[in-house]
Design an enzyme around this catalytic site. Structure first.
Site, short mmCIF file in Angstrom:
data_model
loop_
_atom_site.label_atom_id
_atom_site.label_comp_id
_atom_site.label_asym_id
_atom_site.label_seq_id
_atom_site.Cartn_x
_atom_site.Cartn_y
_atom_site.Cartn_z
N TYR A 145 0.78 -1.09 -0.11
CA TYR A 145 -0.02 0.12 -0.06
C TYR A 145 0.86 1.35 0.02
O TYR A 145 0.70 2.04 -0.82
CB TYR A 145 -0.74 -0.08 1.26
N LYS A 149 1.07 4.15 -2.68
CA LYS A 149 0.62 5.80 -2.46
C LYS A 149 1.88 6.68 -2.63
O LYS A 149 1.42 7.65 -2.81
CB LYS A 149 -0.11 5.54 -1.10
N ARG A 186 -10.70 -3.45 8.20
CA ARG A 186 -9.36 -3.70 8.70
C ARG A 186 -9.49 -3.75 10.07
O ARG A 186 -8.36 -4.43 10.57
CB ARG A 186 -8.55 -2.58 8.02
N ARG A 207 -2.66 6.07 17.16
CA ARG A 207 -1.64 6.77 16.12
C ARG A 207 -1.85 8.10 15.69
O ARG A 207 -1.16 8.81 15.02
CB ARG A 207 -1.10 5.83 15.07
P1 NAD Z 1 -13.46 2.07 0.78
O1 NAD Z 1 -12.27 1.50 0.65
O2 NAD Z 1 -14.34 1.80 2.04
O3 NAD Z 1 -14.11 1.81 -0.61
C1 NAD Z 1 -13.67 1.69 -1.80
C2 NAD Z 1 -14.25 1.86 -3.09
O4 NAD Z 1 -13.48 1.63 -3.99
C3 NAD Z 1 -15.54 1.00 -3.15
O5 NAD Z 1 -16.75 1.44 -3.02
C4 NAD Z 1 -15.27 -0.17 -4.03
O6 NAD Z 1 -16.36 -0.50 -4.59
C5 NAD Z 1 -14.30 0.73 -5.00
N1 NAD Z 1 -13.66 0.05 -6.05
C6 NAD Z 1 -12.91 -1.10 -5.66
N2 NAD Z 1 -12.56 -1.51 -7.24
C7 NAD Z 1 -12.62 -0.63 -7.80
C8 NAD Z 1 -12.51 -0.56 -9.32
N3 NAD Z 1 -11.59 -1.35 -10.01
N4 NAD Z 1 -13.15 0.65 -10.15
C9 NAD Z 1 -14.02 1.47 -9.25
N5 NAD Z 1 -14.04 1.36 -8.01
C10 NAD Z 1 -13.39 0.54 -7.45
O7 NAD Z 1 -13.26 3.53 0.83
P2 NAD Z 1 -12.17 4.56 1.69
O8 NAD Z 1 -11.72 3.75 2.96
O9 NAD Z 1 -12.71 5.88 1.85
O10 NAD Z 1 -10.79 4.71 0.68
C11 NAD Z 1 -11.05 5.37 -0.65
C12 NAD Z 1 -9.55 5.92 -0.89
O11 NAD Z 1 -9.20 6.62 0.14
C13 NAD Z 1 -8.69 4.66 -1.08
O12 NAD Z 1 -7.93 4.98 -2.31
C14 NAD Z 1 -7.89 4.71 -0.11
O13 NAD Z 1 -6.62 4.05 -0.25
C15 NAD Z 1 -7.69 6.11 0.45
N6 NAD Z 1 -7.61 6.30 1.86
C16 NAD Z 1 -8.18 5.86 2.74
C17 NAD Z 1 -7.82 5.76 4.16
C18 NAD Z 1 -8.79 5.25 5.32
O14 NAD Z 1 -8.19 5.31 6.36
N7 NAD Z 1 -10.08 5.16 5.13
C19 NAD Z 1 -6.75 6.69 4.59
C20 NAD Z 1 -6.09 7.22 3.34
C21 NAD Z 1 -6.23 7.01 2.27
#
Ligand code: NAD
Length: 248
Positions: A145, A149, A186, A207
């Site tokens: 990851y 990123k 997670r 954290r």
């Molecule tokens: P999430 O992980 O709960 O949801 C992810 C969404 O992505 C789902 O709706 C899923 O259907 C969709 N998805 C998966 N494969 C796909 C594809 N091939 N095409 C289109 N859509 C697809 O949502 P989240 O946790 O808010 O994460 C969203 C983004 O933010 C991600 O890139 C994640 O890495 C990033 N992020 C999340 C966090 C966190 O703590 N939640 C922190 C930093 C960054």
């Protein structure tokens, strides 16, 4: 409000979490939002006068081309991404391959597809979802990851530099831990490893020096800013929003 009046926005992974909250926030700010995801059942529940939903798989170029042709976006929010668990020994090449495709190459594909239209219409704002976790700060079991990123930051800077003269801005967002459906998964998985859900929750929350994780709406507020002309003077940067995690 009218902060995004007249803007057409394409959002990937808008069915839940940060993508969903951002689609709603941008719609509330007056944008015409094209909210896309592979999870069409969840997308159907995303209703707003300014939101149009459709299926878009960021792994599939034809799907991206259709989405971009429909949306003709001034703003592209690349939110799709997946968190892989494991370190450099336990992660397989296949894990890395899949994560690069979903977390990085997907953005290369959407940007490549959306850019010519943006340039033709006089400019645009591209917002990529990175993470504080990666090149800003490390965390256990996030090798795949964090590597992907960190790559998003490199991609962001490249696009920003190459297209600044054509009116294109490209920034990325680096959140700390954010409450979302996949985050709950997670915590549950770590809870099984640690023997208790509460201990896993504490590991994630502790954290964040602020003493809590972010809401998706707090991240969406930054997305609205970067989508709007209020952020006209920023491009090529990771925008960190992490509850003090990396700022100590
Ligand atoms: P999430 O992980 O709960 O949801 C992810 C969404 O992505 C789902 O709706 C899923 O259907 C969709 N998805 C998966 N494969 C796909 C594809 N091939 N095409 C289109 N859509 C697809 O949502 P989240 O946790 O808010 O994460 C969203 C983004 O933010 C991600 O890139 C994640 O890495 C990033 N992020 C999340 C966090 C966190 O703590 N939640 C922190 C930093 C960054």
């Amino acid at each position: 409000s009218s902060r995004l009046e007249g803007k057409r926005v394409l959002v990937t992974a808008a069915a839940q979490g940060i993508g969903r909250a951002s689609a709603l926030a941008m719609a509330e700010a007056g944008a015409q939002v094209f909210a896309t995801d592979v999870a069409t059942d969840l997308l159907d529940k995303l209703t707003h006068d300014n939101i149009q939903t459709s299926k878009l798989d960021v792994l599939d170029l034809a799907s991206i081309e259709t989405g971009v042709a429909t949306a003709q976006p001034d703003v592209l929010f690349n939110c799709a991404g997946f968190v892989h668990h494991g370190d450099v020994i336990t992660a397989t090449d296949e894990d890395l391959e899949f994560a690069f495709d979903l977390n990085v190459r997907s953005m290369v594909r959407t940007i490549r597809t959306a850019l010519p239209g943006m340039i033709e219409r006089g400019g645009g704002s591209i917002i990529n979802m990175s993470s504080a976790l990666g090149s800003i700060i490390g965390a256990p079991n996030r090798m795949v990851y964090g590597t992907t990123k960190a790559a998003v930051i490199g991609l962001t800077k490249s696009v920003a530099v190459d297209y600044i003269k054509q009116g294109i801005r490209c920034n990325c967002i680096c959140p700390g831990t954010v409450e979302s459906p996949s985050w709950h998964d997670r915590v549950t998985a770590l809870g099984k490893e640690m023997g208790s859900y509460a201990a896993a929750l504490e590991a994630f929350v502790s954290r964040q020096p602020l003493g809590r994780v972010a809401t998706a709406e707090e991240i969406a507020a930054l997305v609205v800013y970067l989508a709007s002309d209020e952020s006209a003077f920023t491009t090529g940067h990771p925008h960190i929003i992490d509850g003090g995690w990396s700022g100590q």
